[in-house]
Design a protein around this motif. Structure first.
Motif, PDB file in Angstrom:
ATOM      1  N   MET A 196       0.851  -1.200   0.000  1.00 56.43           N
ATOM      2  CA  MET A 196       0.000   0.000   0.000  1.00 56.43           C
ATOM      3  C   MET A 196       0.889   1.253   0.000  1.00 56.43           C
ATOM      4  O   MET A 196       1.912   1.281   0.686  1.00 56.43           O
ATOM      5  CB  MET A 196      -0.879  -0.010   1.255  1.00 56.43           C
ATOM      6  CG  MET A 196      -1.647   1.264   1.494  1.00 56.43           C
ATOM      7  SD  MET A 196      -2.474   1.223   3.096  1.00 56.43           S
ATOM      8  CE  MET A 196      -3.920   0.285   2.680  1.00 56.43           C
ATOM      9  N   ILE A 207       1.242   4.908   1.162  1.00 55.27           N
ATOM     10  CA  ILE A 207       0.681   5.771   2.220  1.00 55.27           C
ATOM     11  C   ILE A 207       1.373   7.134   2.160  1.00 55.27           C
ATOM     12  O   ILE A 207       2.589   7.219   1.953  1.00 55.27           O
ATOM     13  CB  ILE A 207       0.912   5.152   3.612  1.00 55.27           C
ATOM     14  CG1 ILE A 207       0.408   3.697   3.645  1.00 55.27           C
ATOM     15  CG2 ILE A 207       0.229   5.979   4.695  1.00 55.27           C
ATOM     16  CD1 ILE A 207       0.780   2.954   4.905  1.00 55.27           C
ATOM     17  N   GLU A 208       0.552   8.158   2.360  1.00 57.27           N
ATOM     18  CA  GLU A 208       1.109   9.512   2.311  1.00 57.27           C
ATOM     19  C   GLU A 208       1.355  10.022   3.723  1.00 57.27           C
ATOM     20  O   GLU A 208       0.500   9.904   4.598  1.00 57.27           O
ATOM     21  CB  GLU A 208       0.168  10.455   1.573  1.00 57.27           C
ATOM     22  CG  GLU A 208      -0.033  10.042   0.133  1.00 57.27           C
ATOM     23  CD  GLU A 208      -0.774  11.076  -0.679  1.00 57.27           C
ATOM     24  OE1 GLU A 208      -0.645  12.267  -0.358  1.00 57.27           O
ATOM     25  OE2 GLU A 208      -1.474  10.671  -1.631  1.00 57.27           O
ATOM     26  N   VAL A 232       5.345   6.536   1.925  1.00 59.09           N
ATOM     27  CA  VAL A 232       5.966   5.274   2.362  1.00 59.09           C
ATOM     28  C   VAL A 232       5.120   4.127   1.817  1.00 59.09           C
ATOM     29  O   VAL A 232       3.960   4.304   1.449  1.00 59.09           O
ATOM     30  CB  VAL A 232       6.057   5.175   3.905  1.00 59.09           C
ATOM     31  CG1 VAL A 232       6.981   6.219   4.472  1.00 59.09           C
ATOM     32  CG2 VAL A 232       4.679   5.261   4.535  1.00 59.09           C
ATOM     33  N   PHE A 233       5.730   2.956   1.773  1.00 57.60           N
ATOM     34  CA  PHE A 233       5.015   1.739   1.362  1.00 57.60           C
ATOM     35  C   PHE A 233       4.872   0.834   2.570  1.00 57.60           C
ATOM     36  O   PHE A 233       5.793   0.718   3.390  1.00 57.60           O
ATOM     37  CB  PHE A 233       5.784   1.004   0.257  1.00 57.60           C
ATOM     38  CG  PHE A 233       5.748   1.741  -1.064  1.00 57.60           C
ATOM     39  CD1 PHE A 233       4.649   1.627  -1.907  1.00 57.60           C
ATOM     40  CD2 PHE A 233       6.804   2.560  -1.444  1.00 57.60           C
ATOM     41  CE1 PHE A 233       4.626   2.318  -3.117  1.00 57.60           C
ATOM     42  CE2 PHE A 233       6.782   3.245  -2.641  1.00 57.60           C
ATOM     43  CZ  PHE A 233       5.689   3.128  -3.493  1.00 57.60           C
ATOM     44  N   ALA A 234       3.692   0.187   2.664  1.00 63.23           N
ATOM     45  CA  ALA A 234       3.457  -0.773   3.749  1.00 63.23           C
ATOM     46  C   ALA A 234       2.774  -2.011   3.151  1.00 63.23           C
ATOM     47  O   ALA A 234       1.971  -1.873   2.218  1.00 63.23           O
ATOM     48  CB  ALA A 234       2.582  -0.137   4.819  1.00 63.23           C
ATOM     49  N   PRO A 235       3.082  -3.183   3.687  1.00 66.25           N
ATOM     50  CA  PRO A 235       2.456  -4.412   3.160  1.00 66.25           C
ATOM     51  C   PRO A 235       0.980  -4.503   3.552  1.00 66.25           C
ATOM     52  O   PRO A 235       0.579  -3.969   4.588  1.00 66.25           O
ATOM     53  CB  PRO A 235       3.283  -5.514   3.802  1.00 66.25           C
ATOM     54  CG  PRO A 235       3.879  -4.902   5.019  1.00 66.25           C
ATOM     55  CD  PRO A 235       4.062  -3.439   4.744  1.00 66.25           C
ATOM     56  N   GLY A 270      -6.626  -6.458   1.482  1.00 68.69           N
ATOM     57  CA  GLY A 270      -6.241  -5.080   1.143  1.00 68.69           C
ATOM     58  C   GLY A 270      -6.012  -4.214   2.363  1.00 68.69           C
ATOM     59  O   GLY A 270      -5.775  -3.010   2.246  1.00 68.69           O
ATOM     60  N   GLU A 271      -6.063  -4.790   3.568  1.00 69.75           N
ATOM     61  CA  GLU A 271      -5.848  -4.021   4.779  1.00 69.75           C
ATOM     62  C   GLU A 271      -4.367  -4.064   5.146  1.00 69.75           C
ATOM     63  O   GLU A 271      -3.696  -5.089   4.933  1.00 69.75           O
ATOM     64  CB  GLU A 271      -6.680  -4.616   5.945  1.00 69.75           C
ATOM     65  CG  GLU A 271      -8.185  -4.572   5.732  1.00 69.75           C
ATOM     66  CD  GLU A 271      -8.710  -3.137   5.698  1.00 69.75           C
ATOM     67  OE1 GLU A 271      -8.136  -2.267   6.390  1.00 69.75           O
ATOM     68  OE2 GLU A 271      -9.692  -2.889   4.958  1.00 69.75           O
ATOM     69  N   ALA A 272      -3.898  -2.966   5.704  1.00 71.52           N
ATOM     70  CA  ALA A 272      -2.482  -2.921   6.076  1.00 71.52           C
ATOM     71  C   ALA A 272      -2.204  -3.888   7.221  1.00 71.52           C
ATOM     72  O   ALA A 272      -3.041  -4.056   8.101  1.00 71.52           O
ATOM     73  CB  ALA A 272      -2.117  -1.505   6.501  1.00 71.52           C
ATOM     74  N   VAL A 304       8.789  -3.490  -2.511  1.00 71.97           N
ATOM     75  CA  VAL A 304       8.847  -2.125  -1.982  1.00 71.97           C
ATOM     76  C   VAL A 304      10.038  -1.388  -2.586  1.00 71.97           C
ATOM     77  O   VAL A 304       9.936  -0.217  -3.010  1.00 71.97           O
ATOM     78  CB  VAL A 304       8.911  -2.146  -0.442  1.00 71.97           C
ATOM     79  CG1 VAL A 304       9.299  -0.766   0.101  1.00 71.97           C
ATOM     80  CG2 VAL A 304       7.580  -2.593   0.132  1.00 71.97           C
TER      81      VAL A 304
END
Lengths: 254, 822
Positions: B173, B175-176, B182-185, B190-192, B213
């Motif tokens: 995902m 994320i701003e 940043v990127f998060a798995p 689809g939830e972090a 990533v």
């Protein structure tokens, strides 16, 4: 059509953490001034960020320079504090200029899904897309039609009244998109529109057209969408693609 | 043989102007003398006309002459008439030089069109300030602008959206954060996921996420780095759109203005530059959000000054070439200056703050300047010369010219110079400039030399009457009766100190007439009468004569020793003149002489005490030589004499007392007393001729006043050089006294005549053997000198022998007594 003198208790402006969305706040302040309402800035902090600094691979890419840097929790917190202070400073200035009351709240969650519970029955939720990029948002809204979505529910009359009032404030026409789930709903919409008289243009739609609504808005040159948030959800209409376009905004009735 | 000269007849003491001889009753009947009808100034007028008419470098004029003779009015009148026949010069404007703003450009336009250009541009800018925002608000323009902006924003958003979707497809995902991305798995829904959940994932899955990533981060970086390019591209497109709109709007507005100035290429070129600059800076004309610094820094209003026209010289209202007089010719007032305005503690300037100097205003015509004022203003003279030499007006602040400031300032384009400068000053200045300023002769090639007196004859007398008529008109005075004219003409002769000349010191004459007018009106006269003029003269003297009265009082009281009766040996009344500003009076002084045996030296006590000037010393030396040549041609002059101005405590200069000193000396030698009822003035030469002196009228009147104050005694009068008779313009009371024989004036041409008059004894003439009659004054002098000579020889012989009689204190009488005893 008559509109209540002070139909909305608060104008909630949702702004994303990455932007000091000056244009959105400015827009919200003008609408609050129009209706003599209170302005509330909802600073949406993505909850996913809460754990991000703990990932071993996490690296932040700078928004402007594209530089990479480590993301630690304390710096992230500091960045949020700075952002909040900047939002508050802008709110104070807007409150002074427009003679309104203005406050801010931090809302953890997502822009589209987590704001509705905060809003009261008389509140309006102002959602903007990339309004921050627009240099003359108010001027550009002039004479642009305001799209209002009617679903044949009990909220239609208020939604239409708000849209009509906004249209008068911004010298814009109101175009009603009627989405009726059944015959009874269709009759209720017709009655609502009948009461509005000739001030509202009608744009009949079938429920199946919902997916094409955004495209219809664009074709008409609409900048504004006024609708009930819960009705949008019920009809599975996602306004995000519309709002992702530049200079678009939505007023959502809880 | 010298006969005692007779007293001068009264008619020679004041050459009267007889009213009954004048061909009018009052000046109202006369045609007033015109502005250029100056009396006796033809030479200067011709020179002035030549100078202002002559073309070529350096033909500027210096009008020189004494103060108060009306030079300025005359010059201005003549120059104004010349200017009236010359065309009106062009207007001059300064405008912004958009490329180098510190070097404003000068524009020349036909008279009156400078103002039009200024107003046209001001109006055009006002119109554009409304038209340009309106044009940019038009729906068509807004739509095109939004199109461009949306294209850019859409590209940006699409780029991020596409990346976000690709990331999601790969289980990550985007994320701003407040400052970046940043990127998060994420999990399958689809939830972090949180770091703990990430740790529980299989190692290969973790590695895959890390790789994903890393790849997405690279891709995000590339996308973000593209944003500035996209933005630049959008900005360029927006500018091009703005330019297109601005060109259309500005073009319409400026075309109308350009049409009006199509015949003036430099103006047209400037209008093109204005057009280009407005298009380049169209943002100036569009509304802006208010800045916190608004009002402190240069605001929008002031930004429009660059399109203004600084109308430096507006000749639109003129009918002919200008004639300017700069009363305060400072450096800045002459060549113009750049003013400054203070802003936030800094001094700023621009081309609109350039102000014209006198040279700008007079360009194309004439500039009149007071030479002394120009020379006393710092660097004004140098600036004037530089402008005349270069024939262009270059505005440069004094601070910059002197290198006192190093801040950037304006260097306006020089304006070509085409004018005549007329400097007005006195003769001394003119000759000093000629002697010490090498540029002066090249830049002021014509001198108009104004005289301060004219020959007195019936024609000039009548011209004076017309001059008085002009003055009465100009100053709104009562007309003068012809007797009053006669009195005023006599006053002019007295001012000239010459019965045969008239002063043209117009300032003094004009003042006299105004004062006479005042007295006449107080007496309810319908015209100025002779008594009014006399009264004005008397009051003028009375206002100034406090010191004279004090001086005469001291003589009357015996503090100052001046005898006016009786006789004395070696003592005579000399006369001097004391000048106090514009008032002079005669001062009688006692001059004494002593003689004794000596080596031929006449001691001038004034010189010995450094109270005598060079001219006075010269006079004393001349009389020494006269003594030797006259009485001791073949003998050594064995005389020691001393001369002194008694009770004189100031400088004595001039040789006008040399006749009196010589007479006192001869009286002492001859032991012949001098009549103290007479006072003497005149200079002598080595041949015994009496020469003219200055201030003869004041000197006579001075002794007259002293005598009158004491009460007249018989025989009182003054001895003057015969050459001064023509200068006599004595007061009426002196003439009246002469008429009755109470006070007389004697004119002498030789020392002998004076001696005869003063001693009452024949002066005596030499016979063929060179010997004077024994009882004559000269005979006695000759005998005394011969005796001194013999005694001196005796003295030297006895000194060589041993015995040495002391000659000190021996007088001719004691010597004679000694000789008789022997």
């Amino acid at each position: 059509m008559n509109s209540p003198a002070n139909p909305q208790a608060r104008i909630l402006v949702a702004i994303e953490s990455h932007l000091i969305d000056r244009q959105a706040l400015q827009l919200g302040a003008e609408i609050a001034a129009l209706w003599q309402s209170e302005l509330v800035a909802l600073c949406v902090a993505a909850q996913e960020l809460q754990h991000s600094p703990a990932f071993p691979f996490v690296t932040e890419i700078d928004r402007v320079s594209a530089a990479r840097r480590e993301l630690d929790a304390s710096r992230l917190l500091s960045a949020f504090r700075v952002w909040r202070r900047q939002v508050d400073a802008q709110l104070q200035r807007l409150a002074s200029v427009h003679r309104i009351s203005a406050t801010s709240e931090v809302v953890p969650g997502r822009l589209w899904s987590d704001l509705l519970p905060i809003a009261g029955a008389e509140d309006l939720l102002l959602v903007t897309g990339t309004a921050a990029f627009a240099r003359h948002p108010i001027a550009r809204r002039q004479r642009r039609p305001i799209a209002v979505l009617l679903f044949g529910t009990k909220r239609d009359a208020r939604v239409l009244a708000i849209a009509a009032s906004l249209g008068r404030g911004f010298h814009a026409d109101t175009v009603a998109f009627a989405l009726a789930a059944d015959r009874a709903a269709g009759e209720r919409i017709a009655a609502t529109l009948e009461e509005a008289g000739d001030t509202v243009a009608r744009m009949p739609c079938a429920p199946g057209d919902a997916a094409r609504l955004v495209q219809a808005f664009e074709e008409l040159g609409c900048r504004w969408l006024v609708a009930s948030r819960s009705d949008l959800a019920a009809f599975a209409i996602d306004p995000q693609p519309f709002l992702m376009r530049p200079n678009r905004a939505a007023l959502l009735v809880p | 043989m010298s006969e005692s000269p007779a007293a001068l007849p009264p008619e020679l003491l004041r050459q009267l102007c007889r009213g009954e001889d004048l061909p009018f009753t009052t000046t109202a009947e006369l045609e007033p003398l015109g502005d250029d009808g100056a009396i006796g100034q033809q030479r200067a007028i011709d020179a002035l006309r030549f100078g202002i008419g002559m073309t070529g470098d350096g033909y500027n004029v210096f009008a020189l002459g004494p103060e108060g003779i009306g030079k300025f009015d005359l010059v201005r009148g003549i120059v104004a008439r010349e200017a009236a026949s010359r065309p009106v010069p062009n207007d001059w404007c300064y405008v912004d030089n958009f490329e180098t703003p510190n070097r404003p450009l000068a524009l020349s336009l036909p008279p009156g069109r400078g103002r039009t250009l200024r107003d046209d541009l001001r109006r055009m800018v006002q119109e554009l300030r409304a038209a340009l925002p309106a044009a940019f608000r038009r729906d068509e323009f807004q739509a095109r602008q939004e199109e461009i902006e949306e294209e850019f924003q859409t590209q940006q958003q699409q780029s991020l959206h596409a990346l976000r979707e690709r990331a999601r497809a790969q289980g990550v995902m985007l994320i701003e954060t407040p400052t970046g991305f940043v990127f998060a798995p994420i999990d399958d829904k689809g939830e972090a996921i949180n770091p703990l959940q990430f740790e529980q994932l299989p190692a290969d899955r973790q590695q895959r996420i890390k790789d994903t990533v890393a790849a997405l981060q690279d891709e995000l970086q590339r996308s973000i780095k593209q944003f500035p390019n996209l933005y630049r591209e959008m900005h360029d497109k927006l500018k091009a759109l703005q330019r297109e709109m601005a060109e259309f709007t500005v073009g319409n507005a400026i075309e109308a203005v350009r049409e009006r100035y199509a015949d003036l290429p430099p103006v047209d070129a400037h209008l093109q530059r204005v057009q280009a600059d407005i298009i380049d800076n169209v943002d100036l004309f569009l509304p802006h959000a208010e800045s916190p610094l608004s009002g402190l820094v240069q605001d929008g209003e002031k930004s429009f000054t660059r399109y203004q026209v600084n109308l430096l010289i507006d000749n639109g209202a003129r009918r002919h070439a200008p004639v300017e007089f700069e009363d305060l010719p400072t450096h800045g007032n002459l060549i113009g200056r750049s003013e400054y305005r203070a802003q936030m503690g800094t001094l700023l300037t621009d081309f609109t703050l350039i102000t014209a100097g006198a040279l700008h205003r007079a360009n194309g015509g004439f500039l009149l300047l007071d030479a002394r004022r120009v020379l006393t203003q710092p660097y004004a003279w140098e600036a004037l010369k530089r402008v005349l030499r270069s024939r262009e007006i270059r505005i440069e602040t004094l601070e910059r010219a002197l290198g006192l400031v190093s801040t950037a300032t304006l260097e306006p384009e020089p304006i070509p110079l085409d004018l005549k400068v007329v400097l007005i000053g006195d003769r001394q200045l003119f000759y000093l400039l000629q002697a010490y300023d090498p540029d002066f002769g090249d830049l002021f090639k014509v001198n108009a030399d104004f005289d301060d007196r004219v020959t007195r004859d019936p024609a000039t007398t009548l011209e004076f009457a017309r001059l008085f008529a002009a003055m009465t008109v100009r100053h709104r005075l009562l007309p003068l009766a012809r007797d009053a004219v006669a009195e005023a003409v006599e006053y002019a002769a007295r001012l000239a100190a010459d019965a045969e000349r008239l002063s043209i010191h117009l300032g003094s004459i004009s003042d006299l007439l105004r004062e006479a007018d005042y007295l006449a009106r107080r007496q309810a006269h319908e015209r100025i009468e002779r008594d009014d003029v006399r009264g004005a003269i008397a009051q003028r003297i009375q206002r100034s004569d406090r010191l004279r009265a004090r001086s005469y009082e001291e003589i009357e009281r015996g503090t100052m020793l001046v005898a006016t009766s009786g006789s004395a040996i070696g003592q005579i009344n000399g006369l001097s003149v004391i000048q106090l500003g514009n008032f002079a009076f005669g001062q009688p002084s006692r001059i004494t002489a002593t003689t004794r045996l000596g080596d031929g030296k006449v001691i001038d006590i004034e010189r010995e005490t450094e109270l005598g000037g060079a001219f006075h010393s010269k006079g004393v030396l001349i009389l020494s030589n006269y003594l030797a040549a006259q009485y001791a041609r073949e003998l050594p002059l064995s005389l020691a004499a001393s001369l002194a101005f008694e009770q004189s405590y100031g400088m004595v200069d001039g040789d006008s007392a040399s006749l009196a000193e010589l007479c006192a000396l001869l009286s002492s030698l001859a032991e012949v007393p001098i009549r103290q009822c007479l006072a003497v003035t005149g200079s002598v030469n080595q041949r015994g001729e009496v020469q003219a002196i200055g201030g003869v009228n004041e000197k006579i009147e001075g002794f007259f006043d002293v005598c009158r104050n004491r009460g007249f005694a018989p025989g009182q009068g003054v001895v003057i050089p015969a050459a001064n008779v023509k200068h006599l313009m004595l007061r009426h009371d002196v003439v009246d006294a002469a008429q009755t024989g109470t006070f007389q004036v004697f004119a002498v041409a030789t020392v002998d005549a004076a001696l005869t008059l003063l001693t009452g004894i024949e002066a005596g003439s030499r016979n063929a053997d060179g010997v004077y009659p024994e009882d004559s004054v000269n005979g006695r002098v000759q005998r005394a000198l011969e005796h001194f000579s013999r005694r001196r020889q005796t003295f030297f012989r006895s000194e060589r022998g041993a015995a040495r009689p002391d000659g000190n204190g021996e007088t001719p009488a004691t010597v004679a007594a000694t000789e008789q005893a022997q």
